[in-house]
Design a protein around this motif. Structure first.
Motif, PDB file in Angstrom:
ATOM      1  N   GLY A 287       0.807  -1.215   0.000  1.00 14.26           N
ATOM      2  CA  GLY A 287       0.000   0.000   0.000  1.00 14.26           C
ATOM      3  C   GLY A 287       0.838   1.262   0.000  1.00 14.26           C
ATOM      4  O   GLY A 287       1.931   1.308   0.561  1.00 14.26           O
ATOM      5  N   THR A 288       0.313   2.316  -0.649  1.00 11.86           N
ATOM      6  CA  THR A 288       0.973   3.616  -0.688  1.00 11.86           C
ATOM      7  C   THR A 288       0.035   4.679  -0.131  1.00 11.86           C
ATOM      8  O   THR A 288      -1.117   4.778  -0.558  1.00 11.86           O
ATOM      9  N   THR A 289       0.529   5.443   0.837  1.00 13.76           N
ATOM     10  CA  THR A 289      -0.230   6.564   1.392  1.00 13.76           C
ATOM     11  C   THR A 289       0.450   7.862   0.983  1.00 13.76           C
ATOM     12  O   THR A 289       1.667   7.993   1.102  1.00 13.76           O
ATOM     13  N   VAL A 290      -0.344   8.811   0.507  1.00 16.10           N
ATOM     14  CA  VAL A 290       0.179  10.114   0.081  1.00 16.10           C
ATOM     15  C   VAL A 290      -0.413  11.203   0.969  1.00 16.10           C
ATOM     16  O   VAL A 290      -1.633  11.355   1.042  1.00 16.10           O
ATOM     17  N   ILE A 291       0.452  11.942   1.661  1.00 16.65           N
ATOM     18  CA  ILE A 291       0.013  13.063   2.486  1.00 16.65           C
ATOM     19  C   ILE A 291       0.034  14.334   1.638  1.00 16.65           C
ATOM     20  O   ILE A 291       1.063  14.698   1.071  1.00 16.65           O
ATOM     21  N   ILE A 292      -1.122  14.999   1.562  1.00 17.66           N
ATOM     22  CA  ILE A 292      -1.260  16.209   0.759  1.00 17.66           C
ATOM     23  C   ILE A 292      -1.610  17.407   1.640  1.00 17.66           C
ATOM     24  O   ILE A 292      -1.176  18.517   1.400  1.00 17.66           O
ATOM     25  N   GLY A 293      -2.420  17.162   2.673  1.00 16.53           N
ATOM     26  CA  GLY A 293      -2.887  18.241   3.526  1.00 16.53           C
ATOM     27  C   GLY A 293      -1.763  18.908   4.308  1.00 16.53           C
ATOM     28  O   GLY A 293      -0.775  18.267   4.678  1.00 16.53           O
ATOM     29  N   LYS A 315       4.332   8.675   1.316  1.00 19.24           N
ATOM     30  CA  LYS A 315       4.880   9.714   0.448  1.00 19.24           C
ATOM     31  C   LYS A 315       4.154  11.036   0.716  1.00 19.24           C
ATOM     32  O   LYS A 315       3.131  11.068   1.413  1.00 19.24           O
ATOM     33  N   SER A 316       4.679  12.100   0.146  1.00 19.01           N
ATOM     34  CA  SER A 316       4.001  13.388   0.208  1.00 19.01           C
ATOM     35  C   SER A 316       3.932  13.964  -1.199  1.00 19.01           C
ATOM     36  O   SER A 316       4.667  13.549  -2.103  1.00 19.01           O
ATOM     37  N   SER A 317       3.020  14.929  -1.369  1.00 15.65           N
ATOM     38  CA  SER A 317       2.846  15.511  -2.699  1.00 15.65           C
ATOM     39  C   SER A 317       2.614  17.003  -2.572  1.00 15.65           C
ATOM     40  O   SER A 317       1.723  17.446  -1.847  1.00 15.65           O
ATOM     41  N   LEU A 318       3.428  17.790  -3.266  1.00 14.63           N
ATOM     42  CA  LEU A 318       3.301  19.237  -3.286  1.00 14.63           C
ATOM     43  C   LEU A 318       2.999  19.665  -4.716  1.00 14.63           C
ATOM     44  O   LEU A 318       3.732  19.325  -5.642  1.00 14.63           O
ATOM     45  N   PHE A 319       1.892  20.360  -4.898  1.00 13.07           N
ATOM     46  CA  PHE A 319       1.427  20.756  -6.230  1.00 13.07           C
ATOM     47  C   PHE A 319       1.296  19.549  -7.156  1.00 13.07           C
ATOM     48  O   PHE A 319       1.505  19.630  -8.367  1.00 13.07           O
ATOM     49  N   GLY A 320       0.962  18.415  -6.549  1.00 12.53           N
ATOM     50  CA  GLY A 320       0.669  17.226  -7.348  1.00 12.53           C
ATOM     51  C   GLY A 320       1.840  16.679  -8.135  1.00 12.53           C
ATOM     52  O   GLY A 320       1.653  15.887  -9.067  1.00 12.53           O
ATOM     53  N   GLY A 321       3.059  17.103  -7.789  1.00 13.41           N
ATOM     54  CA  GLY A 321       4.218  16.600  -8.510  1.00 13.41           C
ATOM     55  C   GLY A 321       4.450  17.256  -9.861  1.00 13.41           C
ATOM     56  O   GLY A 321       5.373  16.877 -10.593  1.00 13.41           O
TER      57      GLY A 321
END
Length: 372
Positions: A287-293, A315-321
């Protein structure tokens, strides 16, 4: 003609944290070398602006003009500007792209060393010479300050878009939509036939739902305590929506049990630490978890490190990559080709004078507001 002249216009000024916006007449200086002055046509109200209002972002220095999600037209350009001319349609970039540094040239990152986000302070230092109000200088926010009828940005912090692009809904491509949509497409790389859960069904979360659907996910679960968001989430691609308050156990445990081992992709679009540990809902093996908030200052998360041992990824995502200069024009083209519908994400359209009402709508958890 306004070229080379100071422009007087209206702007929503934040004099200090936790106070309502004040609509003021401000003076906007002409662009200096490598800068462009933009007439803002439409600006979205984003959750990050709310963090700024509350004084929760270290990048915010009051008094300031907030706003970072917008679309506009170039009014004039400073010396040595080569890629823009008056009349160009542009989207400001809160994450600049110089296209030359080691981060810009590396496909693994969408950051830039000139960014104020994530790096060592950034090279585009906040200026206090662009805006003045009542004789006092106002600070820029996120390189953009779009809650103003005119703003000045560095040429690295804007991108030209299609001359035929409609100047309204695409303001959301400047942050909220791109952030959520790209988190699924670029960061998580959602696979066809996969299972996904999206925590938080605000503008970013709904865009993440759209990204999961576009990537071909078979099962997309929307998670929110506001059931009023469920119909739109389903319209945009969610196959099921659940309210954590309907269960007497942690929602991550509920999802783990319902899916027989966990979801392939989990997206945290709220910014609360108790939902960030939703990594527990991801599949124990892959499983992959992406923190955006964006979390509150000083927040920390903790969990048993053993949950990673079996193969989970966080993982994290800033401006959706997305790399702004490269990707934003393509996203605008995709919108024009009706590959996604931004109109459904916008619940209210208000004039700048009603910005405080717009923020109240945002705080109510019901709306994506566009200022025009």
């Amino acid at each position: 003609l306004t070229t080379g002249q100071v422009i007087k216009c209206r702007a929503a000024v934040s004099w200090q944290a936790n106070e309502p916006f004040s609509i003021e007449e401000v003076e906007v200086a002409p662009p200096e070398a490598h800068e462009i002055r933009i007439k803002i046509v439409a600006a979205g109200i984003c959750g990050s602006d709310e963090h700024g209002v509350r004084g929760e972002l270290k990048e915010v220095t009051f008094p300031t003009i907030l706003g970072h999600e917008a679309v506009g037209i170039v009014e004039s350009i400073g010396e040595e500007v080569k890629d823009f001319k008056p009349g160009d349609k542009v989207i400001p970039l809160f994450m600049p792209q110089c296209e030359k540094c080691f981060l810009c040239t590396d496909p693994r990152s969408n950051l830039c060393i000139t960014s104020l986000i994530g790096g060592p302070g950034g090279l585009l230092a906040p200026k206090s010479s662009t805006f003045t109000c009542k004789g006092k200088p106002l600070n820029l926010f996120a390189n953009t300050s779009t809650f103003s009828e005119y703003t000045v940005v560095d040429e690295k912090a804007a991108v030209k878009i299609d001359d035929q692009a409609p100047l309204d809904n695409i303001a959301l491509i400047g942050c909220g939509f791109s952030t959520g949509y790209g988190s699924a497409i670029n960061t998580a790389k959602v696979k066809p036939g996969s299972t996904c859960a999206v925590f938080g069904l605000g503008g970013v979360g709904l865009a993440a739902v759209m990204g999961c659907k576009a990537a071909g996910a078979a099962h997309i679960i929307g998670v929110d305590i506001n059931t009023g968001k469920f119909d739109l989430a389903k319209e945009l691609g969610a196959t099921e929506c659940i309210n954590p308050k309907d269960f007497d156990k942690p929602i991550s445990q509920v999802l783990l049990e319902q899916t027989g081992g966990g979801l392939e992709f989990v997206f945290e679009c709220i910014g609360k630490t108790d939902t960030m540990v939703s990594i527990n809902a991801s599949n124990f093996a892959f499983g992959t978890t992406v923190i955006i908030g964006i979390s509150a200052p000083g927040s920390t998360i903790s969990f048993d490190p053993m949950i990673f041992l079996t193969g989970r990824t966080l993982k994290s995502s800033l401006f959706g990559g997305w790399k702004g200069k490269e990707s934003v024009p393509k996203l605008v083209t995709d919108y024009m080709e009706q590959k996604f519908d931004l109109n459904k994400l916008i619940t209210h359209r208000l004039p700048l004078e009603k910005i405080n009402e717009g923020f109240e709508l945002l705080r109510s958890g019901k709306s994506t507001v566009l200022l025009k």
